[in-house]
Design a protein around this motif. Structure first.
Motif, short mmCIF file in Angstrom:
data_model
loop_
_atom_site.label_atom_id
_atom_site.label_comp_id
_atom_site.label_asym_id
_atom_site.label_seq_id
_atom_site.Cartn_x
_atom_site.Cartn_y
_atom_site.Cartn_z
N GLU A 622 0.79 -1.22 0.13
CA GLU A 622 0.06 -0.12 -0.01
C GLU A 622 0.36 1.31 -0.09
OE1 GLU A 622 -2.95 -0.97 -0.54
OE2 GLU A 622 -2.52 -3.01 0.36
N TYR A 623 -0.21 1.97 -0.77
CA TYR A 623 0.96 3.72 -0.58
C TYR A 623 2.30 3.80 -1.46
CZ TYR A 623 -2.39 3.27 2.95
OH TYR A 623 -3.43 3.05 4.19
N ALA A 624 2.62 3.16 -2.21
CA ALA A 624 3.70 2.88 -2.97
C ALA A 624 3.80 4.12 -3.76
CB ALA A 624 3.95 1.49 -3.58
N PHE A 625 3.22 4.90 -3.94
CA PHE A 625 3.10 5.67 -5.35
C PHE A 625 3.38 6.70 -4.18
CE2 PHE A 625 -1.38 5.15 -3.72
CZ PHE A 625 -2.03 6.95 -3.60
N GLU A 626 2.98 7.46 -2.91
CA GLU A 626 3.16 8.16 -2.13
C GLU A 626 4.26 7.64 -0.57
OE1 GLU A 626 -0.19 10.06 -1.06
OE2 GLU A 626 -0.95 8.17 0.15
N SER A 627 4.37 9.13 0.62
CA SER A 627 5.78 8.31 1.14
C SER A 627 5.27 8.78 2.46
CB SER A 627 7.40 8.09 1.13
OG SER A 627 7.89 8.37 2.37
N GLY A 628 4.78 8.05 3.77
CA GLY A 628 4.43 8.53 4.74
C GLY A 628 5.62 9.01 5.66
N LEU A 629 5.82 8.94 7.15
CA LEU A 629 7.00 9.68 7.39
C LEU A 629 7.08 9.00 8.74
CD1 LEU A 629 6.83 13.75 8.14
CD2 LEU A 629 8.04 12.11 6.19
N ILE A 630 7.96 8.73 9.11
CA ILE A 630 8.14 7.92 10.10
C ILE A 630 9.38 8.35 11.77
CG2 ILE A 630 8.36 5.38 10.05
CD1 ILE A 630 11.00 5.46 9.46
N ASN A 631 9.12 8.34 13.04
CA ASN A 631 9.68 9.27 13.96
C ASN A 631 10.47 8.36 14.70
OD1 ASN A 631 8.12 8.02 15.09
ND2 ASN A 631 7.05 10.13 16.51
N THR A 632 10.67 6.75 14.01
CA THR A 632 11.54 6.03 14.89
C THR A 632 13.55 6.17 15.49
OG1 THR A 632 11.53 4.41 13.28
CG2 THR A 632 10.18 4.20 14.48
N TYR A 633 13.82 7.07 14.69
CA TYR A 633 15.09 7.62 13.76
C TYR A 633 15.12 9.02 15.23
CZ TYR A 633 15.17 4.75 10.34
OH TYR A 633 14.88 3.79 8.83
N GLY A 634 17.12 8.42 15.91
CA GLY A 634 17.39 9.11 16.90
C GLY A 634 18.52 10.02 16.36
N TYR A 635 18.64 11.08 16.71
CA TYR A 635 19.90 11.44 15.79
C TYR A 635 20.65 11.59 17.09
CZ TYR A 635 17.21 13.82 12.28
OH TYR A 635 16.53 13.60 10.94
N ASN A 640 20.53 12.21 21.23
CA ASN A 640 19.44 11.83 20.17
C ASN A 640 18.11 12.15 20.61
OD1 ASN A 640 21.29 9.66 20.26
ND2 ASN A 640 21.57 8.51 22.59
N ASN A 641 18.11 12.97 19.96
CA ASN A 641 16.63 13.76 20.06
C ASN A 641 15.57 13.32 18.30
OD1 ASN A 641 16.55 15.76 21.52
ND2 ASN A 641 17.57 16.66 20.48
N VAL A 642 14.39 12.86 18.82
CA VAL A 642 13.67 11.31 17.66
C VAL A 642 13.98 12.91 16.38
CG1 VAL A 642 11.77 11.06 17.10
CG2 VAL A 642 13.01 10.64 19.61
N GLY A 643 13.71 12.04 15.74
CA GLY A 643 13.83 12.85 14.00
C GLY A 643 12.91 12.35 13.13
N ALA A 644 12.39 12.32 11.91
CA ALA A 644 11.54 11.93 11.44
C ALA A 644 12.21 11.43 10.22
CB ALA A 644 10.41 12.65 11.03
N GLY A 700 17.88 5.14 5.68
CA GLY A 700 17.07 5.59 6.80
C GLY A 700 15.61 5.41 6.57
N LEU A 701 15.19 4.82 5.81
CA LEU A 701 13.74 4.38 5.68
C LEU A 701 13.23 3.56 6.13
CD1 LEU A 701 13.84 5.01 1.37
CD2 LEU A 701 13.78 6.66 2.66
N GLY A 702 12.27 3.60 6.34
CA GLY A 702 11.15 2.84 7.17
C GLY A 702 10.71 1.08 6.29
N GLU A 703 11.04 1.13 4.82
CA GLU A 703 10.57 0.20 4.29
C GLU A 703 11.94 -0.26 3.63
OE1 GLU A 703 8.78 -2.57 2.81
OE2 GLU A 703 7.04 -0.71 3.78
#
Length: 1015
Positions: A622-635, A640-644, A700-703
């Motif tokens: 699903e949604y392969a034609f567009e991309s959502g955001l995830i916020n599970t990455y720390g800088y 170690n603030n959470v980023g998107a 850094g992609l979730g997929e």
């Protein structure tokens, strides 16, 4: 009185008296194999005088001439003609009509007869399904339908991988499953005993009616319905004893000591604790077990002229042949239909199933069997002094060996998957005019899948867990289907037969994933997450709108035409790519209906047919034609603030796969349909294949993959089926059928700048690859040419200066090493010398069925197999690789040494090139399996009439052996290798892992005792 008038009156009197003397009433009962048959027809041949049997199968026909012939008939049964011969009472048993030509075949949104089929359809009947005790209905297709490849897994409860006419796409290659008109996610929760027929749609003329979901073929499931008449009750139960058919030759303690003393040197344990090295643990004996399975089903069906029903329940409990694995399923089904007047019907289908699987554990990118092979033979299974109570390796004592105790791995944890599924439909139909009917159906599926894993703490040496781990996953899947259809059937001038279909359909799904992970350092006894959990949630929605039209026409059952068009709109693509059209057309010519063959005593049926059409595939993401955001990455560096980050890489240009299918078929029957043959040729071209391309981790992609229209493929082959039924009366009858299917696939083009596609990583190397002109997911690596026997042989290959030296100037390849072929003759062995070394997909699949009946005894024999495929056996890496201090196979005792050169096992060299991907690990995957051997006995009616006052109408006992032996040259546990579900890094789909044996769960050998009753 006038003399002429007197003679006329006398004649009338004589006629009346004669008629009364020679006419009579005939009564009786009509039965089938289960008991009285309600609604059957009785008619005096050549007249309209007749009757219909009542609820108990009884009939009464008056004014029957003593020498008349009565015709007994019922839909689906062979008609019988019986001379009265002055009898006043007749009991008749009708036999179900098994004629292939009159067999009802389910097609998309309707039914037809085999005689009028113009496309490629294979059918499996309930008697074929019930002939072999199975737990998943997919298994019933194996060897029964030409062109259908079924790869079973040994893990109890796991659905097999099914491919129809080979592999043509990269992602989801499973067929579409439609159960009573409702699309389902699979068959694993369906009780096979509930199935009446399975019809496999293989070409575009039959499958294109399902449009976007039909490029991998369609499997139509029709479940059992009730029949008007006396209620019938059935009971079927069996008990199965299972074991592992084969074990590997692993080193025992004495052999291991000999091996390591000559290679690595004895581990420190031999000097610091020599008593502990005397233990001889047979890890295969500890991991494998003899197991029991029992399966029980009960059903009731019946009805009258206005209502019919079928109710069934089943329960199966299967222990696995690997410890702490198993499968349980409880199922309930109710199908019913009601008539209101002569034109209105309403009905429903409802199936409820609840399953539980005890899963096989894997860890560290190793399967349980890989851990078992690696485990040192002197290591104890249990050690009460260790937390958790299990023995294991020690870093210091065992010189760095880190094999995990497979018994601990499999038994200390609780790893279960529960699936609750409700699948059903409600439908209503109304006959507007004669031949014109409207039908509305609402179908639904509600599936909840929950996996709960609790892994307690332990310490077995080098392997330990300091805190209990908990991992809980739940998926809630809902689908809804709304179908409105209008059908019209008519006949013009008795020879023009026309059927029209118009359908509007909406299909939508939602899928919600919730996952919670936590650790508990305080206790191992609490299996519930109480806090400090990492929680992730995902929600996916999918929708499909379809408009369908179909025309079926035949002239006098001789000249056949079928044409359809489906238009689909999907939510998986962006603007401008959502809609696609899927046309199909097929023609048939029944030559046996022509005047020059119609009265032939030899040829019963001769039909030539051909089809062309287009089907589609909109992928499975699903949604392969567009991309959502995830916020599970720390800088890192920013507290170690959470980023998107993007969940995946969007592709707004993603569009439909389109498969253009061509099929030519020939059907023949001889000797009153005793001998049947069919032949098919197919050629499928798929364009714009949706290719999952692995994303780079650093992005850094979730997929894990990006979906692209990256290739075109071609699949073609032949199918052949021959059957013979010898039933000429008497005590003995027999039948035989053989089906064959060939399939060859290749990538005809790679697009979007792709030069190749790699997949299936093992030990850091991709094992499979796709390139233009080659088969899909072929094995890729070095070809070998024996073993170097001298330094001169080594120098003759490495002629390029410095090619046999590492960065320190030390020699790499020595005598005793594997000789890889220098493909480009540049005097060096490097990545440029990797070539195609194998093909995981069989070129030929086949099945052989034999059955015989003698009086009340019956026997069946079923073989199936594949040929022309290869297996990449990664287990050889552990059995003969000698890379680290692990246990190994006994073959290493025959490794190359200067005094033992006549061997195929290279020298001991832990860090050599000998374990590079190569055809050293490729083995022939062809096999023939005796799937089923059954002997049964049915008690005769004379015996049954004395039991329970004749209430029992059928009593059969049987004994079955399954998977009794396998003819193969493969050295592993089982040559039937599907893709692993978890240890598959870099793998695009399950199909990409077919033929790669990473330590697969073998299929069990089973011995079964069963009983079947009917009341």
């Amino acid at each position: 009185m006038n003399k002429k008038l007197f003679l006329k009156l006398l004649s009338i009197v004589i006629f009346i008296v004669g008629t009364s003397m020679y006419s009579q009433n005939v009564t009786g009962t009509i039965f089938d194999s289960y008991g009285p048959l309600a609604g059957a027809n009785v008619i005096v041949k050549g007249t309209s005088n007749g009757a219909v049997t009542d609820f108990d199968g009884n009939f009464s026909v008056s004014n029957v001439d003593a020498n008349a012939i009565l015709v007994f008939s019922f839909i689906g049964y062979i008609s019988q003609e019986i001379k009265v011969n002055g009898k006043s009472n007749l009991d008749v048993v009708l036999v179900e009509d098994t004629s292939e030509l009159d067999e009802v075949v389910v097609v998309g949104y309707g039914k037809t007869t085999r005689r009028l089929v113009t496309g490629a359809i294979s059918s499996v009947q309930s008697e074929d399904i019930n002939r072999t005790p199975i737990t998943s209905a997919d298994q019933a297709l194996q060897g029964q339908a030409p062109g259908v490849t079924v790869i079973n897994g040994g893990v109890p409860g796991t659905a097999p991988q099914v491919q129809i006419r080979g592999l043509g796409t990269f992602g989801n290659s499973q067929p579409l499953y439609v159960i009573d008109g409702i699309v389902s996610t699979g068959l694993n929760a369906i009780n096979p005993n509930d199935i009446e027929t399975m019809d496999v749609l293989k070409d575009a003329s039959t499958a294109a009616i399902y449009g976007s979901r039909a490029s991998n073929g369609v499997v139509l499931i029709t479940t059992k319905k009730g029949k008007s008449g006396k209620t019938k009750v059935t009971f079927d139960s069996y008990l199965s004893f299972q074991n592992v058919p084969k074990t590997l030759d692993l080193l025992d303690t004495n052999q291991f000591k000999q091996f390591v003393s000559e290679t690595y040197g004895l581990p420190n344990r031999y000097t610091s604790n020599p008593a502990s090295t005397e233990l001889n643990t047979d890890w295969q004996d500890e991991v494998f077990q003899s197991s029991i399975m029992h399966n029980t089903n009960i059903g009731a069906s019946g009805g009258n002229d206005t209502a019919i029903f079928n109710l069934s329940a089943g329960y199966v409990d299967q222990e696995g042949i690997i410890i702490n694995t198993g499968f349980k399923r409880a199922s309930l089904r109710l199908n019913s239909e009601f008539k209101v007047g002569s034109k209105f019907k309403i009905g429903e289908t409802l199936a409820i199933a609840d399953t539980e699987m005890k899963n096989e554990e894997e860890n560290g990118d190793r399967t349980l069997i890989e851990h078992m092979i690696k485990s040192l033979p002197y290591t104890p299974v249990y050690d009460a002094n260790n937390p958790g109570g299990f023995g294991g390796t020690d870093t210091t004592l065992d010189n760095g060996s880190d094999s995990e105790n497979p018994v601990r791995l499999q038994t200390i944890s609780n790893n279960t998957t529960d699936v609750s599924k409700i699948l059903g439909s409600v439908y209503t139909s109304y006959e507007i005019l004669k031949g014109l009917e409207y039908k509305f159906q609402y179908g639904f599926e509600r599936t909840t899948t929950s996996t709960n894993i609790h892994r307690p703490s332990f310490d077995e040496g080098i392997n330990q867990r300091t805190a209990a781990e908990l991992d809980q996953k739940i998926n809630i899947f809902n689908s809804d289907t709304y179908t409105s259809s209008l059908t019209y059937s008519t006949v013009f001038n008795e020879v023009h037969n026309l059927d029209l279909l118009a359908v509007a359909e909406k299909f939508e799904t939602t899928s919600r994933d919730n996952r919670s992970q936590a650790s508990n350092p305080l206790t191992d006894t609490v299996e519930v997450i109480q806090g400090n959990a990492v929680v992730t949630n995902q929600l996916f929605e999918y929708g499909l709108i379809s408009y369908i039209g179909r025309v079926n026409y035949n002239y006098d059952n001789k000249y056949l035409l079928s044409a359809s068009l489906r238009r689909d709109g999907t939510s998986r693509f962006g603007e401008g790519h959502k809609w696609a059209n899927f046309p199909a057309v097929s023609l048939g010519w029944v030559l046996s209906e022509e005047g020059f063959l119609k009265d032939s005593d030899l040829i019963s049926n001769l039909k030539l047919r051909g089809s062309w059409g287009v089907t589609g595939n909109d992928g499975s993401v699903e949604y392969a034609f567009e991309s959502g955001l995830i916020n599970t990455y720390g800088y890192i560096g920013l507290n170690n603030n959470v980023g998107a980050s993007n969940f995946g890489r969007p592709n707004p240009d993603l569009k439909w796969e389109e498969a253009t299918m061509t099929n030519v078929g020939l059907d023949m029957a001889f000797l009153n349909n005793a001998l049947t043959l069919s032949f098919e040729y197919y050629n499928n071209d798929i364009e714009d294949v949706i290719v999952p391309i692995p994303n780079v981790t650093s992005d850094g992609l979730g997929e894990a993959f990006t979906q692209r229209n990256g290739a075109s493929t071609n699949t073609k082959g032949f199918e052949f089926n021959i059957g013979y039924n010898h039933n000429k009366g008497g005590d003995f009858s027999w039948s035989a059928s053989l089906n064959l299917g060939t399939s060859k696939n290749k990538a005809t083009k790679l697009t979007d700048g792709l030069s190749f596609i790699e997949s299936s990583v093992f030990e850091g190397e991709n094992l499979s690859r796709i390139t233009e002109g080659e088969s899909l997911f072929y094995f890729y690596g070095y070809k070998t040419n024996g073993i170097y026997q001298s330094q001169a042989e080594v120098d003759a290959v490495f002629t390029k200066p410095g090619s046999n030296l590492d960065g320190n100037g030390d020699q790499i390849v020595f005598p005793g090493d594997i000789r890889f072929v220098d493909q480009n003759n540049d005097g060096d062995i490097d990545s440029q010398d990797n070539v195609k070394i194998g093909n995981p997909f069989p070129e030929l699949t086949y099945g052989l069925n034999l059955s015989a009946n003698y009086k009340n005894f019956d026997a069946t024999l079923f073989f199936s197999g594949v040929s022309g495929n290869d297996i990449y056996n990664t287990n050889l890496y552990d059995l003969e690789g000698m890379t680290r201090l692990f246990n190994a196979g006994t073959a290493v005792l025959n490794r190359w040494t200067p005094t033992n050169t006549n061997t195929s096992v290279p020298r001991f060299a832990p860090h050599s090139e000998n374990v590079n991907r190569s055809d050293r690990f490729i083995e022939n995957g062809s096999y023939a399996k005796l799937r089923n051997l059954t002997f049964g006995y049915s008690f005769p009616e004379s015996t049954l009439s004395t039991i329970a006052n004749g209430a029992i109408t059928k009593f059969r006992v049987y004994a079955t052996g399954q998977n009794l032996f396998t003819i193969t040259n493969y050295s592993g546990y089982d040559p039937e290798i599907g893709g692993s579900s978890t240890v598959t890094p870099g793998q695009q789909s399950a199909a990409a892992g077919v033929g790669i044996d990473r330590g697969m769960y073998p299929q069990p050998r089973s011995f079964i005792l069963g009983v079947q009753l009917a009341f």
